[in-house]
Design a protein around this motif. Structure first.
Motif, PDB file in Angstrom:
ATOM      1  N   TRP A  55      30.694  70.241  46.525  1.00 45.52           N
ATOM      2  CA  TRP A  55      31.588  69.155  46.936  1.00 45.52           C
ATOM      3  C   TRP A  55      30.939  67.778  46.999  1.00 45.52           C
ATOM      4  O   TRP A  55      31.628  66.759  46.975  1.00 45.52           O
ATOM      5  N   ILE A  56      29.600  67.713  47.042  1.00 44.53           N
ATOM      6  CA  ILE A  56      28.928  66.410  46.974  1.00 44.53           C
ATOM      7  C   ILE A  56      28.289  66.263  45.602  1.00 44.53           C
ATOM      8  O   ILE A  56      27.518  67.125  45.185  1.00 44.53           O
ATOM      9  N   GLU A  57      28.605  65.170  44.930  1.00 40.99           N
ATOM     10  CA  GLU A  57      28.021  64.900  43.615  1.00 40.99           C
ATOM     11  C   GLU A  57      26.718  64.122  43.834  1.00 40.99           C
ATOM     12  O   GLU A  57      26.732  63.050  44.440  1.00 40.99           O
ATOM     13  N   PRO A  58      25.565  64.635  43.373  1.00 40.38           N
ATOM     14  CA  PRO A  58      24.292  64.015  43.723  1.00 40.38           C
ATOM     15  C   PRO A  58      24.021  62.667  43.069  1.00 40.38           C
ATOM     16  O   PRO A  58      23.168  61.920  43.547  1.00 40.38           O
ATOM     17  N   HIS A  59      24.711  62.335  41.979  1.00 42.90           N
ATOM     18  CA  HIS A  59      24.496  61.047  41.330  1.00 42.90           C
ATOM     19  C   HIS A  59      25.326  59.953  42.004  1.00 42.90           C
ATOM     20  O   HIS A  59      24.822  58.865  42.287  1.00 42.90           O
ATOM     21  N   TYR A  60      26.589  60.257  42.262  1.00 39.10           N
ATOM     22  CA  TYR A  60      27.427  59.319  43.020  1.00 39.10           C
ATOM     23  C   TYR A  60      27.049  59.323  44.499  1.00 39.10           C
ATOM     24  O   TYR A  60      27.364  58.393  45.230  1.00 39.10           O
ATOM     25  N   MET A  61      26.401  60.412  44.951  1.00 36.50           N
ATOM     26  CA  MET A  61      26.064  60.619  46.365  1.00 36.50           C
ATOM     27  C   MET A  61      27.305  60.543  47.247  1.00 36.50           C
ATOM     28  O   MET A  61      27.297  59.968  48.333  1.00 36.50           O
ATOM     29  N   THR A  62      28.404  61.116  46.743  1.00 30.75           N
ATOM     30  CA  THR A  62      29.716  60.985  47.381  1.00 30.75           C
ATOM     31  C   THR A  62      30.495  62.288  47.208  1.00 30.75           C
ATOM     32  O   THR A  62      30.439  62.894  46.144  1.00 30.75           O
ATOM     33  N   PRO A  63      31.225  62.713  48.240  1.00 29.13           N
ATOM     34  CA  PRO A  63      32.022  63.940  48.110  1.00 29.13           C
ATOM     35  C   PRO A  63      33.219  63.767  47.178  1.00 29.13           C
ATOM     36  O   PRO A  63      33.837  62.697  47.130  1.00 29.13           O
ATOM     37  N   ALA A  84      34.423  54.342  41.152  1.00 28.87           N
ATOM     38  CA  ALA A  84      32.972  54.483  41.302  1.00 28.87           C
ATOM     39  C   ALA A  84      32.327  53.266  41.962  1.00 28.87           C
ATOM     40  O   ALA A  84      31.403  53.420  42.768  1.00 28.87           O
ATOM     41  N   ARG A  85      32.792  52.071  41.656  1.00 26.32           N
ATOM     42  CA  ARG A  85      32.119  50.886  42.180  1.00 26.32           C
ATOM     43  C   ARG A  85      32.327  50.709  43.677  1.00 26.32           C
ATOM     44  O   ARG A  85      31.385  50.380  44.410  1.00 26.32           O
ATOM     45  N   ASN A  86      33.558  50.934  44.137  1.00 24.25           N
ATOM     46  CA  ASN A  86      33.884  50.606  45.522  1.00 24.25           C
ATOM     47  C   ASN A  86      34.102  51.810  46.435  1.00 24.25           C
ATOM     48  O   ASN A  86      34.256  51.638  47.647  1.00 24.25           O
ATOM     49  N   PHE A  87      34.100  53.011  45.853  1.00 19.74           N
ATOM     50  CA  PHE A  87      34.378  54.197  46.661  1.00 19.74           C
ATOM     51  C   PHE A  87      33.338  55.293  46.459  1.00 19.74           C
ATOM     52  O   PHE A  87      33.650  56.476  46.566  1.00 19.74           O
ATOM     53  N   SER A  88      32.109  54.889  46.165  1.00 17.46           N
ATOM     54  CA  SER A  88      30.999  55.845  46.106  1.00 17.46           C
ATOM     55  C   SER A  88      29.767  55.176  46.707  1.00 17.46           C
ATOM     56  O   SER A  88      29.637  53.945  46.683  1.00 17.46           O
ATOM     57  N   VAL A  89      28.866  55.990  47.227  1.00 17.29           N
ATOM     58  CA  VAL A  89      27.619  55.450  47.782  1.00 17.29           C
ATOM     59  C   VAL A  89      26.825  54.766  46.684  1.00 17.29           C
ATOM     60  O   VAL A  89      26.239  53.701  46.890  1.00 17.29           O
ATOM     61  N   TRP A  90      26.806  55.373  45.486  1.00 14.85           N
ATOM     62  CA  TRP A  90      26.120  54.739  44.357  1.00 14.85           C
ATOM     63  C   TRP A  90      26.663  53.344  44.103  1.00 14.85           C
ATOM     64  O   TRP A  90      25.903  52.381  43.922  1.00 14.85           O
ATOM     65  N   GLY A  91      27.983  53.193  44.088  1.00 16.19           N
ATOM     66  CA  GLY A  91      28.596  51.890  43.845  1.00 16.19           C
ATOM     67  C   GLY A  91      28.286  50.877  44.934  1.00 16.19           C
ATOM     68  O   GLY A  91      28.018  49.699  44.663  1.00 16.19           O
ATOM     69  N   TRP A  92      28.304  51.312  46.187  1.00 12.52           N
ATOM     70  CA  TRP A  92      28.011  50.400  47.299  1.00 12.52           C
ATOM     71  C   TRP A  92      26.576  49.885  47.239  1.00 12.52           C
ATOM     72  O   TRP A  92      26.309  48.717  47.540  1.00 12.52           O
TER      73      TRP A  92
END
Length: 216
Positions: A133-141, A155-163
């Motif tokens: 359930w957690i994607e390791p590249h986006y670092m987001t569930p 991806a830009r505004n709703f993932s840890v990678w994007g932030w």
């Protein structure tokens, strides 16, 4: 700089998993002092403290890697993991960690798997599980379960990678299209004759990654 920060953060978060996984590799594949290993998509840091296990470690990547000051038994080459230049069974062990999800579509993933099977006697290929359930590249569930069009929007505004990276539109597109996670059925299909291990987390309730293993 932002991407370097992401890599450093990722290494800190998953350091414990990598150490445990490497112990699994040693236990299952049993590298010997005379063995020659091919690490596809790897880096010298993967083998830090463990170079002594085998005679030679050949690290292949799609871009040049600067060797460490004292490379020892490390060898480096630039090559596409989907079309390697070496002859069949050129290596005792083929090793790859979190690479096959970056090589392209399913056809290229099949080609990559075929090369891994062809080049080595023993095999260890790990990749994050699509079902986790957690994607390791986006670092987001959950975001990786959405259609590509949704991921491009979110991806830009709703993932840890994007932030953390604040990517532009091209960077988002490149990132989203670079990652294709595999499920258990696909791993079984493209690695015939291999055991597909499930790397479990959270008290063994969830499969975090799959590992294709071929032993003697």
């Amino acid at each position: 700089m932002k991407q370097e920060f992401i890599h450093r953060l990722w290494k800190v978060i998953f350091k414990i998993f990598r150490k445990k996984r490497f112990a699994m590799f040693v236990n299952r594949v049993q590298p010997q002092a005379h063995d020659k290993i091919l690490d596809v998509g790897g880096y010298p840091s993967t083998w830090e403290g463990n170079q002594h296990l085998v005679a030679e470690i050949h690290i292949a990547n799609v871009h040049p890697i600067e060797p460490p000051a004292a490379p020892g038994n490390l060898r480096f080459l630039v090559a596409d993991g989907c079309a390697m230049p070496q002859a069949d069974r050129s290596f005792d062990i083929v090793f790859s960690n979190s690479v096959i999800e970056h090589v392209g579509d399913f056809e290229r993933q099949k080609a990559f798997a075929g090369e891994m099977l062809r080049l080595g006697g023993r095999l260890w290929v790990q990749t994050p599980a699509q079902e986790f359930w957690i994607e390791p590249h986006y670092m987001t569930p959950f975001i990786h379960w959405l259609p590509v069009a949704w991921r491009l929007r979110l991806a830009r505004n709703f993932s840890v990678w994007g932030w953390l990276t604040r990517p532009d539109a091209k960077q988002v597109s490149d990132f989203v299209h670079d990652i294709r996670l595999l499920n258990h059925a696909e791993m079984t299909q493209i690695f015939p004759g291999c055991e597909i291990l499930r790397e479990k987390v959270c008290l063994g309730l969830f499969t975090k990654s799959y590992i294709a293993v071929r032993t003697p």
